[in-house]
Write a protein that holds these residues in place. Structure first.
Motif, PDB file in Angstrom:
ATOM      1  N   TRP A  88       0.887  -0.917   0.486  1.00  0.00           N
ATOM      2  CA  TRP A  88      -0.085  -0.139   0.200  1.00  0.00           C
ATOM      3  C   TRP A  88       0.581   1.020  -0.263  1.00  0.00           C
ATOM      4  CZ3 TRP A  88       0.757   3.903   3.506  1.00  0.00           C
ATOM      5  CH2 TRP A  88       0.884   3.112   4.917  1.00  0.00           C
ATOM      6  N   LEU A  89       1.613   0.920   0.862  1.00  0.00           N
ATOM      7  CA  LEU A  89       2.853   2.614   0.685  1.00  0.00           C
ATOM      8  C   LEU A  89       3.896   2.990  -0.503  1.00  0.00           C
ATOM      9  CD1 LEU A  89       5.416   3.121   3.478  1.00  0.00           C
ATOM     10  CD2 LEU A  89       6.125   3.823   1.413  1.00  0.00           C
ATOM     11  N   VAL A  90       3.873   1.936  -1.361  1.00  0.00           N
ATOM     12  CA  VAL A  90       4.306   1.603  -2.493  1.00  0.00           C
ATOM     13  C   VAL A  90       3.324   2.793  -3.645  1.00  0.00           C
ATOM     14  CG1 VAL A  90       5.870   0.553  -4.542  1.00  0.00           C
ATOM     15  CG2 VAL A  90       6.004   0.212  -2.441  1.00  0.00           C
ATOM     16  N   THR A  91       2.386   1.747  -3.127  1.00  0.00           N
ATOM     17  CA  THR A  91       1.114   2.481  -3.579  1.00  0.00           C
ATOM     18  C   THR A  91       0.878   3.557  -4.035  1.00  0.00           C
ATOM     19  OG1 THR A  91      -0.078   0.115  -4.628  1.00  0.00           O
ATOM     20  CG2 THR A  91      -1.288   1.741  -4.927  1.00  0.00           C
ATOM     21  N   ALA A  92       1.168   4.201  -2.736  1.00  0.00           N
ATOM     22  CA  ALA A  92       0.226   5.081  -2.352  1.00  0.00           C
ATOM     23  C   ALA A  92       1.193   6.113  -2.867  1.00  0.00           C
ATOM     24  CB  ALA A  92       0.324   5.285  -0.742  1.00  0.00           C
ATOM     25  N   GLU A  93       2.744   6.277  -3.153  1.00  0.00           N
ATOM     26  CA  GLU A  93       3.538   7.120  -3.590  1.00  0.00           C
ATOM     27  C   GLU A  93       3.612   7.151  -5.139  1.00  0.00           C
ATOM     28  OE1 GLU A  93       7.550   6.825  -0.092  1.00  0.00           O
ATOM     29  OE2 GLU A  93       7.529   4.504  -2.032  1.00  0.00           O
ATOM     30  N   GLU A  94       3.144   6.211  -5.657  1.00  0.00           N
ATOM     31  CA  GLU A  94       3.518   6.356  -6.694  1.00  0.00           C
ATOM     32  C   GLU A  94       1.647   7.412  -7.418  1.00  0.00           C
ATOM     33  OE1 GLU A  94       2.462   1.647  -8.544  1.00  0.00           O
ATOM     34  OE2 GLU A  94       5.130   2.476  -7.989  1.00  0.00           O
ATOM     35  N   VAL A  95       0.854   7.170  -6.367  1.00  0.00           N
ATOM     36  CA  VAL A  95      -0.552   7.738  -6.716  1.00  0.00           C
ATOM     37  C   VAL A  95      -0.821   9.462  -6.813  1.00  0.00           C
ATOM     38  CG1 VAL A  95      -3.149   7.744  -5.998  1.00  0.00           C
ATOM     39  CG2 VAL A  95      -2.285   5.521  -6.453  1.00  0.00           C
ATOM     40  N   TRP A  96       0.178   9.397  -6.177  1.00  0.00           N
ATOM     41  CA  TRP A  96       0.345  10.689  -5.391  1.00  0.00           C
ATOM     42  C   TRP A  96       1.631  11.687  -5.683  1.00  0.00           C
ATOM     43  CZ3 TRP A  96      -3.246  13.667  -2.672  1.00  0.00           C
ATOM     44  CH2 TRP A  96      -5.194  12.719  -2.164  1.00  0.00           C
ATOM     45  N   ARG A  97       2.244  10.692  -6.384  1.00  0.00           N
ATOM     46  CA  ARG A  97       3.651  11.254  -7.167  1.00  0.00           C
ATOM     47  C   ARG A  97       3.030  12.677  -7.660  1.00  0.00           C
ATOM     48  NH1 ARG A  97       6.130   7.366  -9.084  1.00  0.00           N
ATOM     49  NH2 ARG A  97       7.481   7.023  -6.299  1.00  0.00           N
ATOM     50  N   GLU A  98       2.086  13.097  -8.811  1.00  0.00           N
ATOM     51  CA  GLU A  98       1.860  14.049  -9.659  1.00  0.00           C
ATOM     52  C   GLU A  98       1.811  15.290  -8.609  1.00  0.00           C
ATOM     53  OE1 GLU A  98      -1.508  14.747 -13.454  1.00  0.00           O
ATOM     54  OE2 GLU A  98      -0.786  13.050 -12.350  1.00  0.00           O
ATOM     55  N   VAL A  99       1.508  16.244  -9.540  1.00  0.00           N
ATOM     56  CA  VAL A  99       0.752  17.589  -8.883  1.00  0.00           C
ATOM     57  C   VAL A  99       0.448  18.087 -10.126  1.00  0.00           C
ATOM     58  CG1 VAL A  99       1.483  19.921  -8.061  1.00  0.00           C
ATOM     59  CG2 VAL A  99       2.703  18.006  -7.111  1.00  0.00           C
ATOM     60  N   ARG A 100      -1.255  17.824  -9.670  1.00  0.00           N
ATOM     61  CA  ARG A 100      -2.296  18.612 -11.453  1.00  0.00           C
ATOM     62  C   ARG A 100      -2.182  20.268 -11.394  1.00  0.00           C
ATOM     63  NH1 ARG A 100      -7.186  13.798 -10.550  1.00  0.00           N
ATOM     64  NH2 ARG A 100      -5.305  12.468 -11.498  1.00  0.00           N
ATOM     65  N   PRO A 101      -1.732  20.773 -12.398  1.00  0.00           N
ATOM     66  CA  PRO A 101      -2.465  22.466 -12.306  1.00  0.00           C
ATOM     67  C   PRO A 101      -3.682  23.169 -11.299  1.00  0.00           C
ATOM     68  CG  PRO A 101      -2.460  21.223 -14.677  1.00  0.00           C
ATOM     69  CD  PRO A 101      -2.475  19.944 -13.465  1.00  0.00           C
ATOM     70  N   VAL A 102      -3.868  24.512 -11.569  1.00  0.00           N
ATOM     71  CA  VAL A 102      -4.804  24.381 -10.465  1.00  0.00           C
ATOM     72  C   VAL A 102      -6.045  24.767 -10.771  1.00  0.00           C
ATOM     73  CG1 VAL A 102      -4.490  26.270  -8.608  1.00  0.00           C
ATOM     74  CG2 VAL A 102      -2.850  25.952  -8.741  1.00  0.00           C
ATOM     75  N   ARG A 103      -7.067  23.973 -10.160  1.00  0.00           N
ATOM     76  CA  ARG A 103      -8.096  24.532 -11.161  1.00  0.00           C
ATOM     77  C   ARG A 103      -9.254  25.522  -9.535  1.00  0.00           C
ATOM     78  NH1 ARG A 103     -11.588  19.392 -11.169  1.00  0.00           N
ATOM     79  NH2 ARG A 103      -9.526  18.372  -9.890  1.00  0.00           N
ATOM     80  N   PHE A 104      -8.739  24.894  -8.356  1.00  0.00           N
ATOM     81  CA  PHE A 104      -9.582  26.231  -7.672  1.00  0.00           C
ATOM     82  C   PHE A 104      -7.991  26.910  -6.742  1.00  0.00           C
ATOM     83  CE2 PHE A 104     -12.814  23.239  -8.893  1.00  0.00           C
ATOM     84  CZ  PHE A 104     -14.035  23.722  -9.470  1.00  0.00           C
ATOM     85  N   HIS A 105      -8.304  27.888  -6.114  1.00  0.00           N
ATOM     86  CA  HIS A 105      -8.342  28.355  -4.470  1.00  0.00           C
ATOM     87  C   HIS A 105      -9.182  28.300  -3.493  1.00  0.00           C
ATOM     88  CE1 HIS A 105      -6.153  30.554  -8.118  1.00  0.00           C
ATOM     89  NE2 HIS A 105      -5.170  29.877  -7.886  1.00  0.00           N
ATOM     90  N   ALA A 106      -8.964  27.733  -2.746  1.00  0.00           N
ATOM     91  CA  ALA A 106      -9.884  26.740  -1.532  1.00  0.00           C
ATOM     92  C   ALA A 106      -9.680  27.594  -0.132  1.00  0.00           C
ATOM     93  CB  ALA A 106      -9.917  25.577  -1.801  1.00  0.00           C
ATOM     94  N   LEU A 107     -10.824  27.803   0.372  1.00  0.00           N
ATOM     95  CA  LEU A 107     -10.288  28.009   2.281  1.00  0.00           C
ATOM     96  C   LEU A 107     -11.150  26.937   2.342  1.00  0.00           C
ATOM     97  CD1 LEU A 107     -12.452  31.021   2.264  1.00  0.00           C
ATOM     98  CD2 LEU A 107     -10.393  30.548   3.002  1.00  0.00           C
ATOM     99  N   VAL A 108     -10.123  26.003   3.650  1.00  0.00           N
ATOM    100  CA  VAL A 108     -10.615  24.838   4.320  1.00  0.00           C
ATOM    101  C   VAL A 108     -10.262  24.812   5.728  1.00  0.00           C
ATOM    102  CG1 VAL A 108      -9.592  22.645   4.022  1.00  0.00           C
ATOM    103  CG2 VAL A 108      -8.422  23.973   2.245  1.00  0.00           C
ATOM    104  N   PRO A 109     -11.731  25.222   6.283  1.00  0.00           N
ATOM    105  CA  PRO A 109     -11.645  25.267   7.742  1.00  0.00           C
ATOM    106  C   PRO A 109     -11.266  23.683   7.800  1.00  0.00           C
ATOM    107  CG  PRO A 109     -13.759  26.226   6.346  1.00  0.00           C
ATOM    108  CD  PRO A 109     -12.682  26.110   5.036  1.00  0.00           C
ATOM    109  N   VAL A 110     -11.197  23.585   9.388  1.00  0.00           N
ATOM    110  CA  VAL A 110     -10.728  22.711  10.156  1.00  0.00           C
ATOM    111  C   VAL A 110     -11.493  22.777  11.815  1.00  0.00           C
ATOM    112  CG1 VAL A 110      -8.290  21.558   8.498  1.00  0.00           C
ATOM    113  CG2 VAL A 110      -8.386  23.092  10.630  1.00  0.00           C
TER     114      VAL A 110
END
Length: 258
Positions: free
Chosen positions: A130-152
């Protein structure tokens, strides 16, 4: 005795592979139980995954019942620099319990790197799939589509600021955090400031269901004209096996266009 070193440079003395572990961090609980089933001796009340986990509970992450932890006689305790208090870590170490403290990761690769060290060094495991797969899945940084506010959090309002794991998760699927340049990791703006951002430089409001449970009835009502999405807090903030499914789930939650 083997002396490992945790993310903060502190020694972690172990006599062999960790086999009786108490985790004070829900994300780490899931990661170690999925990767090395049966080696957890205890976990917090908030460790909800895996759903089949059946171990003694030791209270919350911020205020664990340390006497209960000590009674379990763990050979290792897992903690996080952001989620757990330094005084609790120090008390456990003073009682002879090795504690591995994971740093508060600012990026997905940093979090996965920390998990790799815990699993391959403290547990002496091979890299889990799962760790190897997660690294592959999250490697790419996609172009910005939205600018967001993220309350937690609400009461008071707290938002994602600079150098947060969740902010990097969103960045990698094309959502830029408007508070990423803040001096604080978790700024506390008032609601009027948030509304001003949504009128000026933010075109999306991202509302997770943890740590604060934002819902259709609690959150969007404060920003009646804002475009918003409700997302899984686990997918947004947990580092571990959930990252494999989180990429597709979060991407599906984000609108396809402006």
């Amino acid at each position: 005795m083997t002396y490992l070193v945790d993310d903060l440079g502190e020694p972690v003395p172990l006599s062999g592979p960790a086999s009786r572990v108490v985790s004070l961090v829900p994300s780490l609980t899931e990661a170690v139980e999925v990767s090395a089933p049966g080696r957890l001796a205890g976990a917090t009340d908030y460790c909800t995954h895996p759903s089949t986990l059946d171990v003694p509970r030791v209270g919350g992450s911020k205020y664990p019942k340390l006497d209960r932890v000590l009674d379990l006689a763990p050979d290792l305790v897992l903690a996080n620099a952001e989620e757990n208090r330094q005084e609790d870590v120090e008390r456990l170490r003073a009682n002879g319990i090795p504690v591995w403290v994971m740093a508060a990761a600012a990026t997905v690769p940093a979090a996965l790197g920390s998990l790799r060290r815990i699993l391959t060094q403290a547990y002496e495991l091979d890299e889990p799939d799962w760790l190897v797969t997660a690294e592959e899945v999250w490697r790419e940084v996609r172009p910005v589509r939205f600018h967001a506010l993220v309350p937690v959090w609400r009461k008071p309002w707290i938002v994602l600021g600079r150098d947060t794991f969740a902010g990097d998760v969103l960045r990698r699927i094309g959502v830029a955090n408007v508070y990423a340049g803040s001096e604080e990791r978790y700024p506390r703006p008032d609601v009027e400031e948030l509304r001003a951002h949504l009128s000026a430089d933010a075109d999306l409001l991202v509302l997770p269901d943890e740590p604060y449970l934002f819902t259709e009835e609690d959150g969007p009502d404060h920003f009646p004209d804002a475009r918003y999405v409700l997302v899984s807090g686990r997918h947004l903030t947990w580092y571990g096996p959930s990252l494999v499914e989180a990429h597709a789930a979060l991407t599906a939650s984000i609108p396809s266009g402006p």
